[in-house]
Design a protein around this motif. Structure first.
Motif, PDB file in Angstrom:
ATOM      1  N   UNK A  43       3.668  19.072  53.254  1.00  0.00           N
ATOM      2  CA  UNK A  43       3.259  20.458  53.481  1.00  0.00           C
ATOM      3  C   UNK A  43       3.417  21.297  52.216  1.00  0.00           C
ATOM      4  N   UNK A  44       4.491  21.028  51.470  1.00  0.00           N
ATOM      5  CA  UNK A  44       4.697  21.757  50.207  1.00  0.00           C
ATOM      6  C   UNK A  44       3.596  21.416  49.205  1.00  0.00           C
ATOM      7  N   UNK A  45       3.289  20.118  49.088  1.00  0.00           N
ATOM      8  CA  UNK A  45       2.260  19.678  48.144  1.00  0.00           C
ATOM      9  C   UNK A  45       0.884  20.214  48.539  1.00  0.00           C
ATOM     10  N   UNK A  46       0.661  20.394  49.843  1.00  0.00           N
ATOM     11  CA  UNK A  46      -0.623  20.893  50.324  1.00  0.00           C
ATOM     12  C   UNK A  46      -0.951  22.277  49.754  1.00  0.00           C
ATOM     13  N   UNK A  47       0.081  23.018  49.359  1.00  0.00           N
ATOM     14  CA  UNK A  47      -0.158  24.334  48.764  1.00  0.00           C
ATOM     15  C   UNK A  47      -0.915  24.237  47.441  1.00  0.00           C
ATOM     16  N   UNK A  48      -0.913  23.056  46.816  1.00  0.00           N
ATOM     17  CA  UNK A  48      -1.687  22.876  45.584  1.00  0.00           C
ATOM     18  C   UNK A  48      -3.172  23.105  45.841  1.00  0.00           C
ATOM     19  N   UNK A  49      -3.635  22.771  47.044  1.00  0.00           N
ATOM     20  CA  UNK A  49      -5.048  22.993  47.376  1.00  0.00           C
ATOM     21  C   UNK A  49      -5.367  24.483  47.362  1.00  0.00           C
ATOM     22  N   UNK A  50      -4.432  25.293  47.836  1.00  0.00           N
ATOM     23  CA  UNK A  50      -4.630  26.746  47.821  1.00  0.00           C
ATOM     24  C   UNK A  50      -4.712  27.242  46.379  1.00  0.00           C
ATOM     25  N   UNK A  51      -3.820  26.738  45.537  1.00  0.00           N
ATOM     26  CA  UNK A  51      -3.859  27.142  44.137  1.00  0.00           C
ATOM     27  C   UNK A  51      -5.132  26.711  43.449  1.00  0.00           C
ATOM     28  N   UNK A  52      -5.567  25.477  43.723  1.00  0.00           N
ATOM     29  CA  UNK A  52      -6.789  24.968  43.097  1.00  0.00           C
ATOM     30  C   UNK A  52      -8.008  25.768  43.526  1.00  0.00           C
ATOM     31  N   UNK A  53      -7.999  26.256  44.776  1.00  0.00           N
ATOM     32  CA  UNK A  53      -9.136  27.037  45.271  1.00  0.00           C
ATOM     33  C   UNK A  53      -9.289  28.357  44.525  1.00  0.00           C
ATOM     34  N   UNK A  54      -8.233  28.814  43.883  1.00  0.00           N
ATOM     35  CA  UNK A  54      -8.282  30.085  43.154  1.00  0.00           C
ATOM     36  C   UNK A  54      -8.794  29.927  41.731  1.00  0.00           C
ATOM     37  N   UNK A  55      -8.977  28.688  41.282  1.00  0.00           N
ATOM     38  CA  UNK A  55      -9.498  28.455  39.934  1.00  0.00           C
ATOM     39  C   UNK A  55     -11.021  28.574  39.933  1.00  0.00           C
TER      40      UNK A  55
END
Length: 282
Positions: free
Chosen positions: A34-46
């Motif tokens: 679940x913690x690693x899944x937050x990387x998808x949120x960050x990547x979506x902002x690029x």
């Protein structure tokens, strides 16, 4: 960024150990995922900020996705043209060897420590020790890279040799104190290597070829991820020994070192090729 990457392995063993004690293996894995899944949120902002307030239609969104996919495919094949340069081949192939070597090693290492009869806490200490030394090395090497007398190639080769030597030494050592010391030296080697990883590409290929070099390098690294990992696991299963797998990983790093011995020759070859092209154009 280089420093931030190293803080994860420093804190992660402590966090994972706590989660396993509180929520067992399954719960700890779910929380970590679940913690690693937050990387998808960050990547979506690029992405560029939209100045047009109108929302795209469903058809426009599909067209945009297909154009993006085609652009990625086209860019991927375009990047591969950089491998006509011997310098780029050395950077890309050696990078694939070294990165796959140390990434697979750090994945095997905790299991090897436990197989030797030591606790999960001992394995976590080895990971944390390597991460702290990794962070220190990244900061030192990044600072030294601006020094006029600093040799990037010498540092890069020394770091690769350190990774190879410590990986082999770890496979032959059984005392937990020495295993921890070796992991510290190994972490310093990895940190020194990664501290100038992108700079070495700029140094030999120039800024104008940096994007293509990175693209070609990480394509080979990605191919290694899906081939080297299973192969190392197969070696472990067939030999019933973590040492055999680690010696193969050490050999990969050693092969990368040998490739860098050839870099001056590759640079001269590229210079002659560029000179012939200039002469033709004149």
């Amino acid at each position: 960024m280089m420093a931030g990457v190293s803080t994860g392995p420093i804190l992660a063993p402590l966090l994972v150990r706590f989660l396993q004690e509180e929520y067992d293996y399954t719960g700890a894995t779910l929380i970590t995922s679940a913690v690693v899944l937050h990387c998808c949120v960050g990547a979506a902002l690029f992405r560029p900020i939209r100045t047009d307030s109108r929302e795209p239609s469903a058809e426009q969104s599909k067209t945009h996705v297909w154009r993006l996919l085609l652009r990625v495919i086209r860019g991927t094949f375009t990047n591969l043209y950089i491998l006509k340069s011997p310098r780029a081949v050395i950077i890309a192939v050696s990078g694939a060897f070294t990165l796959n070597s140390w990434l697979n090693f750090i994945a095997l290492m905790p299991f090897a420590v436990q197989a030797a009869g030591y606790s999960l806490q001992d394995a976590a200490l080895c990971v944390t020790t390597s991460a702290v030394c990794n962070l220190v090395a990244r900061l030192i090497v990044s600072a030294l890279s601006d020094w006029p007398r600093f040799s990037m190639r010498a540092c890069y080769m020394a770091s690769t040799a350190t990774i190879a030597a410590t990986t082999a030494a770890f496979s032959m050592t059984h005392d937990i104190t020495w295993l921890t010391v070796i992991m510290g030296v190994w972490g310093f080697g990895v940190g020194s290597y990664m501290g100038i990883y992108n700079l070495i590409m700029v140094h030999y290929m120039g800024l104008e070829k940096l994007t293509s070099t990175i693209g070609a390098t990480f394509m080979l690294v990605g191919i290694g991820f899906v081939t080297v990992g299973p192969a190392i696991g197969l070696i472990r299963d067939l030999s019933e020994s973590y040492s055999a797998s680690m010696l193969v990983l050490a050999g990969m790093a050693a092969a990368a070192f040998v490739l860098w011995v050839l870099m001056p020759t590759a640079a001269r070859c590229d210079r002659r090729k560029e000179q012939r092209q200039r002469n033709k154009s004149q």
